[in-house]
Design a protein around this motif. Structure first.
Motif, short mmCIF file in Angstrom:
data_model
loop_
_atom_site.label_atom_id
_atom_site.label_comp_id
_atom_site.label_asym_id
_atom_site.label_seq_id
_atom_site.Cartn_x
_atom_site.Cartn_y
_atom_site.Cartn_z
N ARG A 169 0.80 -1.32 -0.13
CA ARG A 169 -0.06 0.05 -0.08
C ARG A 169 1.00 1.12 0.01
O ARG A 169 0.77 2.18 -0.68
CB ARG A 169 -1.07 -0.04 1.25
CG ARG A 169 -2.02 -0.93 1.31
CD ARG A 169 -2.85 -0.79 2.51
NE ARG A 169 -4.18 -1.35 2.37
CZ ARG A 169 -5.07 -1.26 3.33
NH1 ARG A 169 -4.84 -0.72 4.39
NH2 ARG A 169 -6.23 -2.02 3.29
N LEU A 170 1.78 1.34 0.86
CA LEU A 170 2.61 2.40 1.06
C LEU A 170 3.51 2.87 -0.28
O LEU A 170 3.74 3.75 -0.69
CB LEU A 170 3.49 2.18 2.35
CG LEU A 170 2.85 2.47 3.62
CD1 LEU A 170 3.91 2.12 4.66
CD2 LEU A 170 2.04 3.55 3.94
N GLU A 195 1.32 4.12 -2.78
CA GLU A 195 0.98 5.76 -2.74
C GLU A 195 2.19 6.61 -3.11
O GLU A 195 2.26 7.42 -3.69
CB GLU A 195 0.59 6.02 -1.06
CG GLU A 195 -0.86 5.62 -0.97
CD GLU A 195 -1.92 6.13 -1.76
OE1 GLU A 195 -1.90 7.51 -1.54
OE2 GLU A 195 -2.46 5.67 -2.24
N SER A 252 -3.90 0.42 -3.02
CA SER A 252 -3.81 1.22 -1.95
C SER A 252 -5.12 2.06 -1.96
O SER A 252 -5.46 2.81 -0.92
CB SER A 252 -2.54 2.30 -2.06
OG SER A 252 -2.76 3.12 -3.04
N THR A 257 -7.04 11.43 1.57
CA THR A 257 -6.54 10.68 2.93
C THR A 257 -7.24 11.09 4.13
O THR A 257 -8.01 10.46 5.19
CB THR A 257 -5.25 10.57 3.21
OG1 THR A 257 -4.57 9.98 2.11
CG2 THR A 257 -4.87 9.37 4.51
N TYR A 284 0.42 7.06 5.04
CA TYR A 284 0.09 7.69 3.70
C TYR A 284 0.57 8.74 3.23
O TYR A 284 0.93 9.05 2.33
CB TYR A 284 -1.55 7.41 3.38
CG TYR A 284 -2.05 6.11 2.98
CD1 TYR A 284 -1.46 4.81 3.09
CD2 TYR A 284 -3.05 6.11 2.08
CE1 TYR A 284 -2.09 3.57 2.73
CE2 TYR A 284 -3.53 4.98 1.61
CZ TYR A 284 -2.95 3.76 2.02
OH TYR A 284 -3.69 2.74 1.50
#
Length: 218
Positions: A4-5, A8, A60, A69, A86
């Motif tokens: 996910r990171l 992003e 993500s 976010t 994030y």
């Protein structure tokens, strides 16, 4: 978490490459015609948004924007520790994207923008631009989730033209663009108020959008 990171980070870097790179190319080829340069900038930004949201959304959620976010935090759809990570990788990815763009166009990698962007007209524009972006995202998720990449791409492409600020609507983008003394830049002195206005836009969205886009059972 790592995927996910990374998504992003990579997505935000690619977004800034699209924004700053097309600004440099557009200004170079337009030979002083600002309208043509802005058109090139807008189209390229919309294109890269469609691509990164479509490809990285399943990984993500494709935020690429601390304002997005924050909106998801207020909706209770992302936990604060993950959201903070994030935001950190979004900002870092944006900066790296700017540096890579400078390298690609044979410019000094480290720059500070001298482009002034300030005043009530631009500040109010950022409030509306950010609200509009969240309207498109959450309205799309409510009505046609599969259309969100297209909706966001179309919105930003248009908003480059119908907002006086050219629709930054993204704190990570704002920070990164302060580090590029090119067509897309913003003077770092004027960056904080742009971000404040973007947060206000998130606040308005948090109040208004739930009234428009209720849960299907409501």
């Amino acid at each position: 978490m790592t995927r996910r990171l990374l998504a992003e980070f990579v997505g935000t870097a690619m977004l800034l490459i699209g924004v700053v790179g097309s600004g440099i190319m557009g200004e170079t080829l337009a030979d002083g015609n600002v309208a043509i340069a802005l058109l090139a900038n807008a189209i390229a930004t919309g294109c890269i948004l469609y691509v990164i949201i479509t490809t990285l959304g399943p990984v993500s959620g494709a935020h690429f924007n601390p304002a997005v976010t924050l909106a998801f935090i207020l909706r209770g759809e992302i936990e604060l520790p993950l959201a903070a990570k994030y935001v950190a990788v979004q900002v870092a990815g944006g900066i790296v994207g700017v540096w890579l763009t400078h390298l690609m166009f044979d410019q000094s990698i480290l720059q500070i923008s001298t482009t002034d962007r300030t005043g009530i007209a631009l500040w109010s524009s950022e409030v509306l631009a950010t609200f509009g972006l969240l309207f498109v995202i959450f309205g799309g998720l409510y009505s046609r989730p599969e259309a969100v990449p297209t909706l966001v791409a179309l919105y930003i492409t248009g908003a480059y033209w119908y907002t006086s600020s050219t629709s930054f609507a993204n704190p990570a983008v704002t920070i990164a663009r302060s580090l590029s003394d090119t067509f897309a830049g913003i003077n770092p002195v004027h960056m904080p108020l742009f971000i404040v206005m973007q947060v206000i836009g998130v606040g308005l969205a948090a109040v208004i959008l739930p009234l428009l886009f209720l849960d299907q059972d409501d």
